[in-house]
Enzyme design. Structure first.
Site, PDB file in Angstrom:
ATOM      1  N   ARG A  32       3.099   0.567 -17.630  1.00 34.57           N
ATOM      2  CA  ARG A  32       2.482  -0.583 -17.545  1.00 34.57           C
ATOM      3  C   ARG A  32       1.858  -0.400 -17.018  1.00 34.57           C
ATOM      4  O   ARG A  32       2.610  -0.366 -15.525  1.00 34.57           O
ATOM      5  CB  ARG A  32       3.940  -1.658 -17.412  1.00 34.57           C
ATOM      6  CG  ARG A  32       3.048  -2.648 -17.710  1.00 34.57           C
ATOM      7  CD  ARG A  32       4.064  -4.138 -17.589  1.00 34.57           C
ATOM      8  NE  ARG A  32       3.041  -5.893 -17.767  1.00 34.57           N
ATOM      9  CZ  ARG A  32       3.979  -6.494 -16.790  1.00 34.57           C
ATOM     10  NH1 ARG A  32       4.994  -6.872 -15.997  1.00 34.57           N
ATOM     11  NH2 ARG A  32       3.014  -7.879 -16.777  1.00 34.57           N
TER      12      ARG A  32
ATOM     13  N   HIS B 141      -3.207  -9.911 -15.438  1.00 38.55           N
ATOM     14  CA  HIS B 141      -2.560 -10.531 -14.431  1.00 38.55           C
ATOM     15  C   HIS B 141      -2.831 -10.855 -13.056  1.00 38.55           C
ATOM     16  O   HIS B 141      -3.207 -10.290 -11.701  1.00 38.55           O
ATOM     17  CB  HIS B 141      -1.619  -8.847 -14.292  1.00 38.55           C
ATOM     18  CG  HIS B 141      -0.449  -8.900 -13.269  1.00 38.55           C
ATOM     19  ND1 HIS B 141       1.028  -7.780 -13.811  1.00 38.55           N
ATOM     20  CD2 HIS B 141      -0.206  -9.746 -11.986  1.00 38.55           C
ATOM     21  CE1 HIS B 141       2.185  -8.135 -12.820  1.00 38.55           C
ATOM     22  NE2 HIS B 141       1.717  -8.969 -11.546  1.00 38.55           N
TER      23      HIS B 141
ATOM     24  N   GLU C 110       3.706 -13.953 -16.116  1.00 36.58           N
ATOM     25  CA  GLU C 110       3.651 -14.736 -16.202  1.00 36.58           C
ATOM     26  C   GLU C 110       3.692 -15.647 -15.606  1.00 36.58           C
ATOM     27  O   GLU C 110       3.065 -16.057 -14.718  1.00 36.58           O
ATOM     28  CB  GLU C 110       5.133 -14.043 -14.225  1.00 36.58           C
ATOM     29  CG  GLU C 110       5.699 -12.835 -13.983  1.00 36.58           C
ATOM     30  CD  GLU C 110       6.073 -12.287 -13.248  1.00 36.58           C
ATOM     31  OE1 GLU C 110       6.707 -11.602 -13.304  1.00 36.58           O
ATOM     32  OE2 GLU C 110       5.237 -12.601 -11.932  1.00 36.58           O
TER      33      GLU C 110
ATOM     34  N   ASN D 285      10.788 -10.448 -17.345  1.00 34.41           N
ATOM     35  CA  ASN D 285      10.763 -10.162 -16.062  1.00 34.41           C
ATOM     36  C   ASN D 285      11.906 -10.424 -15.220  1.00 34.41           C
ATOM     37  O   ASN D 285      11.924 -11.802 -14.623  1.00 34.41           O
ATOM     38  CB  ASN D 285       9.028 -10.505 -15.444  1.00 34.41           C
ATOM     39  CG  ASN D 285       8.061  -9.931 -15.980  1.00 34.41           C
ATOM     40  OD1 ASN D 285       7.996  -8.921 -16.463  1.00 34.41           O
ATOM     41  ND2 ASN D 285       6.876  -9.642 -15.585  1.00 34.41           N
TER      42      ASN D 285
ATOM     43  N   TYR E 159      13.927 -10.287 -11.824  1.00 34.15           N
ATOM     44  CA  TYR E 159      14.494 -10.018 -10.379  1.00 34.15           C
ATOM     45  C   TYR E 159      15.275  -9.941  -9.532  1.00 34.15           C
ATOM     46  O   TYR E 159      16.636  -9.279  -8.797  1.00 34.15           O
ATOM     47  CB  TYR E 159      12.682 -10.536  -8.973  1.00 34.15           C
ATOM     48  CG  TYR E 159      12.226  -9.849  -9.363  1.00 34.15           C
ATOM     49  CD1 TYR E 159      11.501  -7.989  -9.237  1.00 34.15           C
ATOM     50  CD2 TYR E 159      11.324 -10.131 -10.453  1.00 34.15           C
ATOM     51  CE1 TYR E 159      10.460  -7.680  -9.213  1.00 34.15           C
ATOM     52  CE2 TYR E 159       9.770  -9.253 -10.461  1.00 34.15           C
ATOM     53  CZ  TYR E 159       9.691  -7.794 -10.104  1.00 34.15           C
ATOM     54  OH  TYR E 159       8.359  -6.779 -10.289  1.00 34.15           O
TER      55      TYR E 159
ATOM     56  N   GLU F 154       9.813  -6.291 -15.770  1.00 38.28           N
ATOM     57  CA  GLU F 154       9.361  -5.497 -15.160  1.00 38.28           C
ATOM     58  C   GLU F 154      11.152  -5.942 -13.977  1.00 38.28           C
ATOM     59  O   GLU F 154      11.458  -6.719 -14.751  1.00 38.28           O
ATOM     60  CB  GLU F 154       8.813  -6.381 -14.005  1.00 38.28           C
ATOM     61  CG  GLU F 154       7.097  -6.315 -14.180  1.00 38.28           C
ATOM     62  CD  GLU F 154       5.634  -7.602 -13.332  1.00 38.28           C
ATOM     63  OE1 GLU F 154       7.052  -8.051 -12.449  1.00 38.28           O
ATOM     64  OE2 GLU F 154       4.948  -7.983 -13.901  1.00 38.28           O
TER      65      GLU F 154
ATOM     66  N   TRP G  88       0.400  -9.493  -3.236  1.00 40.32           N
ATOM     67  CA  TRP G  88      -0.067 -10.884  -2.999  1.00 40.32           C
ATOM     68  C   TRP G  88       0.111 -11.566  -1.897  1.00 40.32           C
ATOM     69  O   TRP G  88      -0.377 -11.012  -1.270  1.00 40.32           O
ATOM     70  CB  TRP G  88       0.727 -11.872  -4.656  1.00 40.32           C
ATOM     71  CG  TRP G  88       0.859 -11.006  -5.737  1.00 40.32           C
ATOM     72  CD1 TRP G  88       2.300 -10.483  -6.566  1.00 40.32           C
ATOM     73  CD2 TRP G  88      -0.004 -10.733  -6.515  1.00 40.32           C
ATOM     74  NE1 TRP G  88       1.202  -9.936  -7.871  1.00 40.32           N
ATOM     75  CE2 TRP G  88       0.088 -10.529  -7.566  1.00 40.32           C
ATOM     76  CE3 TRP G  88      -1.661 -11.214  -6.372  1.00 40.32           C
ATOM     77  CZ2 TRP G  88      -0.835  -9.540  -8.749  1.00 40.32           C
ATOM     78  CZ3 TRP G  88      -3.117 -10.632  -7.015  1.00 40.32           C
ATOM     79  CH2 TRP G  88      -2.026 -10.049  -8.847  1.00 40.32           C
TER      80      TRP G  88
END
Length: 482
Positions: free
Chosen positions: A83, A128, A173, A316, A318, A384, A444
């Site tokens: 991806r 993205h 996202e 996604n 986390y 993700e 980021w």
């Protein structure tokens, strides 16, 4: 049924998509090369005090020059899928389809062809976060024109690459785009306006996705036979005290609707925002003296276009948060003025390198079950999931190598264990898992102080070195489970 602390054996379905993920701005470099236009992340990182280590993505992993090296790592991992995202301003420097940058298109064609030659299927993300600066100058995601501009961009990409790309993510996202970009200003474009702009941006993101999906449906699906969705970022909101207090259970559901449901409900359920979110914002708006809600409305025609604009659910995950009624815990933090829910963490949870990332594998299983139940048992692709290490500003590259990376190995194994339990025991239709990330990259606003890579990248020399987590993941991929 296996509990959270139980290790299970088993395999996923035949054809399960095993992959890793990256994004254009985080790895490509060559930010102004070969006719590429500027993005809002070029502007944001070139402005002081926006990034922890004052770094940027000007060079990053230099993937623009290293297609062969990137593919070599993927082959070593034995993954079936990769991806990655397209840079909108690399393809369209002004953000508009009347100005195509051939060099950028050629780069993505080289990458796609190299992947397929080596038996790796591309999953391509259209957006993205690197919005063309030229579009930002005319309003960006706040502009009423952007859904049409995005659909034109998607149309071009479907036409150019869709003969070989069969899995598409329109927007990565969107909640993070709206929240970090327009509410708290930690991400580009750095706007701080919690009460109005995030909601307007969310409307335009949803319409952009839906319009693009309908373009694929009407023009490309019959011939290309691909699948299109978006990637929804979501923590698992676990009620404090396991929900024994109804107020905490309500706060947890409110949190889920305000975060996951903000973008999931319109697309996967109703064509409109979640009911608890609508009620809460209308109530808060009235308290602030407005007779109308600050949450923009969709027309009936728009709702029909939005509802069902998916072929799978891209998720996604986390971390997890403990959610309580804010009146019951003064130490809990509130994410947003409109959200009457307090967020906290368990002191026993292990912490990764990112300050927000607590390692809670069982939260992923519960989130998968929640998504499956709420949205009618869609096919889910985990687009993700990953674990970071922290490296202070000024750390030497040899200090970031961390070949053994035991924490990341444990994170990967424990989270895929929970995915297997969701698939095997909870009957959740999970058909893919993409680990973040293939290699260390520009993270980021944290710059290079947080590393998520299976491969270490020496940003001084460009050398890529596999960590033990790469071997760990490869073994799971080759076994198609445990």
């Amino acid at each position: 049924m296996a509990s959270a602390d139980t290790t299970v054996s088993g395999k996923f379905c035949e054809g399960f998509a095993w992959g890793v993920a990256t994004s254009a701005y985080q790895i490509e470099g060559k930010w102004d090369a070969d006719g590429k236009g500027k993005s809002i992340w070029d502007d944001f990182t070139h402005t002081p005090n926006h990034v922890e280590d004052s770094s940027n993505g000007d060079v990053a992993c230099d993937s623009y020059s290293k297609v062969e090296e990137d593919v070599k790592m993927l082959k070593e991992l034995k993954v079936s899928h990769y991806r990655f995202s397209l840079s909108w301003p690399r393809i369209m420097p002004t953000g508009k389809a009347d100005n195509i940058n051939k060099a950028g298109v050629d780069y993505y064609n080289r990458l796609i062809d190299a992947l397929l030659k080596n038996g790796i299927q591309p999953m391509v993300t259209l957006y993205h976060w690197d919005l063309p600066s030229a579009i930002e100058e005319s309003g960006g995601w706040l502009s009423e024109e952007i859904p049409e501009l995005f659909a034109d961009y998607a149309d071009y990409c479907f036409g150019e690459f869709g003969d070989r790309v069969k899995l598409w993510i329109t927007i990565n996202e969107p909640q993070i785009v709206a929240y970090l970009g327009y509410c708290v200003g930690l991400h580009a474009p750095g706007t701080q306006d919690p009460l109005t702009k995030p909601y307007l941006v969310s409307r335009h993101l949803i319409l952009s996705h839906a319009k693009s999906y309908r373009v694929y449906d009407s023009k490309y699906r019959a011939a290309q036979k691909g699948k299109v969705s978006l990637s929804i970022n979501s923590d698992w909101a676990h009620p404090a005290g396991d929900g024994k207090d109804p107020k905490d259970a309500h706060a947890a559901e409110l949190y889920m609707q305000f975060t996951n449901g903000w973008f999931s409900d319109p697309i996967f359920l109703s064509g409109d925002y979640p009911p608890l979110m609508k009620e809460a914002i209308a109530k808060k708006s009235k308290e602030l003296g407005s007779e109308t809600s600050r949450l923009p409305v969709f027309s009936e025609e728009e709702k029909k276009m939005i509802k069902g604009s998916y072929d799978f659910y891209g998720l996604n995950y986390y971390t997890t948060r403990l959610i309580c009624d804010p009146a019951s815990n003064e130490k809990a933090t509130r994410m947003h003025p409109d959200l009457d829910a307090g967020s906290a963490t368990d002191p026993t949870w292990e912490r990764a390198g990112s300050p927000w990332l607590y390692i809670v594998p069982w939260g992923l299983r519960r989130l998968l079950k929640y998504v499956s139940d709420r949205y009618g048992k869609p096919t889910i692709m985990i687009t993700e999931n990953g674990c970071s290490t922290k490296h202070p500003v000024g750390a030497k590259e040899e200090e970031t190598l961390q070949i053994e990376d035991a924490q990341r190995q444990n994170y990967v194994k424990s989270h895929i264990q929970e995915v297997l339990k969701a698939y095997r025991d909870d009957k959740v239709d999970v058909q893919g898992y993409f680990l973040w990330s293939l290699m260390d990259n520009f993270e980021w606003s944290a710059g290079y102080t947080e590393r998520f890579g299976l491969y270490h990248v020496d940003f001084q020399t460009g050398t890529r070195t596999p960590r033990k987590s790469a071997e760990c993941y490869r073994e799971i991929v080759q076994k198609n489970g445990f």
